[in-house]
Design a protein around this motif. Structure first.
Motif, PDB file in Angstrom:
ATOM      1  N   LYS A 143      38.224  47.655  38.819  1.00  0.00           N
ATOM      2  CA  LYS A 143      37.408  47.528  37.607  1.00  0.00           C
ATOM      3  C   LYS A 143      37.427  48.831  36.805  1.00  0.00           C
ATOM      4  O   LYS A 143      37.246  48.832  35.584  1.00  0.00           O
ATOM      5  CB  LYS A 143      35.984  47.154  37.989  1.00  0.00           C
ATOM      6  N   CYS A 211      43.684  40.841  39.088  1.00  0.00           N
ATOM      7  CA  CYS A 211      43.773  41.220  40.496  1.00  0.00           C
ATOM      8  C   CYS A 211      44.827  40.312  41.117  1.00  0.00           C
ATOM      9  O   CYS A 211      44.598  39.104  41.284  1.00  0.00           O
ATOM     10  CB  CYS A 211      42.426  41.047  41.194  1.00  0.00           C
ATOM     11  N   LEU A 225      40.132  40.011  36.168  1.00  0.00           N
ATOM     12  CA  LEU A 225      39.043  40.847  36.657  1.00  0.00           C
ATOM     13  C   LEU A 225      37.715  40.482  35.999  1.00  0.00           C
ATOM     14  O   LEU A 225      36.665  40.562  36.631  1.00  0.00           O
ATOM     15  CB  LEU A 225      39.360  42.328  36.419  1.00  0.00           C
TER      16      LEU A 225
END
Length: 373
Positions: A143, A211, A225
């Motif tokens: 993140k 991801c 994400l």
């Protein structure tokens, strides 16, 4: 007795075997803990605010940084550990949810990270592999830079036969994930090898916004994400509360209380717990000021004082309190009583109230059950 001995031994291994003093503790006995004893063990640590001009509380993985896992191998123990701890036990509860500790591995990698790698500036971000394992540590760090690409078949395993999802979510206290710049990898890996700490590059951080997880050349996960972190629908829980009637017991006072006093002092929740305390080393590292057992009567103290840096005139006070039985009468008042008693112990020792931090360990299982919530 078997449960008590196991809990005491486990707490000792988790602390003292890693060179951490154990200055505080508390026991409460109830037959209902036989199926699922609650064990809360926490560690207080300190760190410098900055080193080499870098503020250590700030961490930012960058696209291109390598995802490096250090510490123990991944096994099926620890799968669903976080959810397991929040549910009522039944015949379907997984036995693999309980982690198998490895304090020696934990001590080795924590020493090299804290005492060497950190001050050399060899990583940009770091997260533990606790609840959720790699799925949480990597995704949380991703993140920071907006993406990651993981190769699960590079993850060291305890044994063959684990499914990709098991490798991805298995959690452990003896593993960490770091974001290491490519230019620092050689020095980082060499240092880990010389300290006998296993370190493996399992992927890289990206700025793809996704991801991506591969295993055996196949993509087993590819998710945005934004959705991964913020896409979960808001859960609305309901509660049903029924105030229980607890009439005061009408117990006549006997003429003599000596036999009653002896009987009361024999109760496990009143008698001394010194026999537990002395099994731990609260003097390791030599920083103890006020230990857990104090005075001529060797009374179990509510609070203890430990110098975490030996040449400082400052120390850290620890205290705790809990009143589990009170929750059956009034959970709110129980929480207030615990906070009040814990603060009183520190204030009595001289700790300023404005320097006190509180960590709650309020616990109830299956909180999605309205009657429990």
């Amino acid at each position: 007795r078997q449960i008590l001995d196991g809990v005491v031994r486990g707490v000792g291994v988790g602390g003292n075997c890693s060179g951490i003093p154990t200055p505080q503790g508390f026991c409460w006995f109830d037959n209902r803990y036989a199926g699922k004893p609650l064990v809360f063990a926490g560690t207080v640590g300190i760190m410098p605010r900055e080193t080499s001009g870098r503020k250590l509380h700030e961490k930012t993985a960058q696209a291109g940084d390598l995802i490096v896992m250090v510490g123990g191998r991944v096994g099926k123990d620890g799968i669903h550990g976080a959810t397991f701890s929040s549910e009522a036990l039944d015949s379907k509860s997984p036995v693999t949810a309980v982690q198998i500790g490895d304090p020696i591995t934990q001590k080795k990698f924590s020493d090299v990270i804290v005492k060497e790698v950190r001050d050399l500036g060899l990583y940009r971000s770091i997260t533990d592999n606790g609840a959720g394992g790699l799925s949480c540590s990597v995704a949380e760090m991703a993140k920071e830079c907006n993406g990651c690409h993981v190769h699960l078949d590079r993850v060291p395993l305890k044994y063959h036969g684990m499914a990709p999802w098991e490798v991805w979510i298995s959690e452990s206290q003896e593993r960490m994930t770091l974001a290491v710049p490519p230019g620092d990898l050689r020095v980082f890996m060499d240092l880990m090898a010389r300290r006998d700490v296993k370190a493996t590059v399992i992927g890289e951080f990206t700025d793809s916004g996704r991801c991506v997880v591969e295993c055996g050349g196949k993509t087993v996960m590819d998710i945005g994400l934004d959705f991964l972190h913020d896409g979960l629908p808001k859960k609305h829980l309901t509660t049903s509360f029924e105030k229980k009637a607890n009439p005061e017991p009408a117990v006549p006072c006997p003429e003599r209380l000596d036999a009653t006093l002896v009987t009361m002092m024999k109760q496990k929740n009143i008698c001394s717990t010194e026999f537990v305390t002395v099994q731990y080393d609260h003097t390791v590292q030599g920083g103890h000021v006020l230990g857990p057992v104090q005075g001529k009567g060797r009374v179990q103290s509510v609070a203890s004082l430990t110098k975490v840096v030996l040449n400082w005139k400052k120390a850290v006070g620890l205290s705790q309190a809990l009143f589990p039985s009170y929750s059956e009468i009034d959970p709110y008042q129980m929480a207030g009583a615990g906070i009040d008693t814990a603060i009183r112990g520190l204030v009595a020792m001289g700790v300023p109230p404005d320097r006190i931090a509180i960590l709650d360990n309020f616990c109830w299982c299956s909180s999605d059950d309205p009657e429990r919530l």
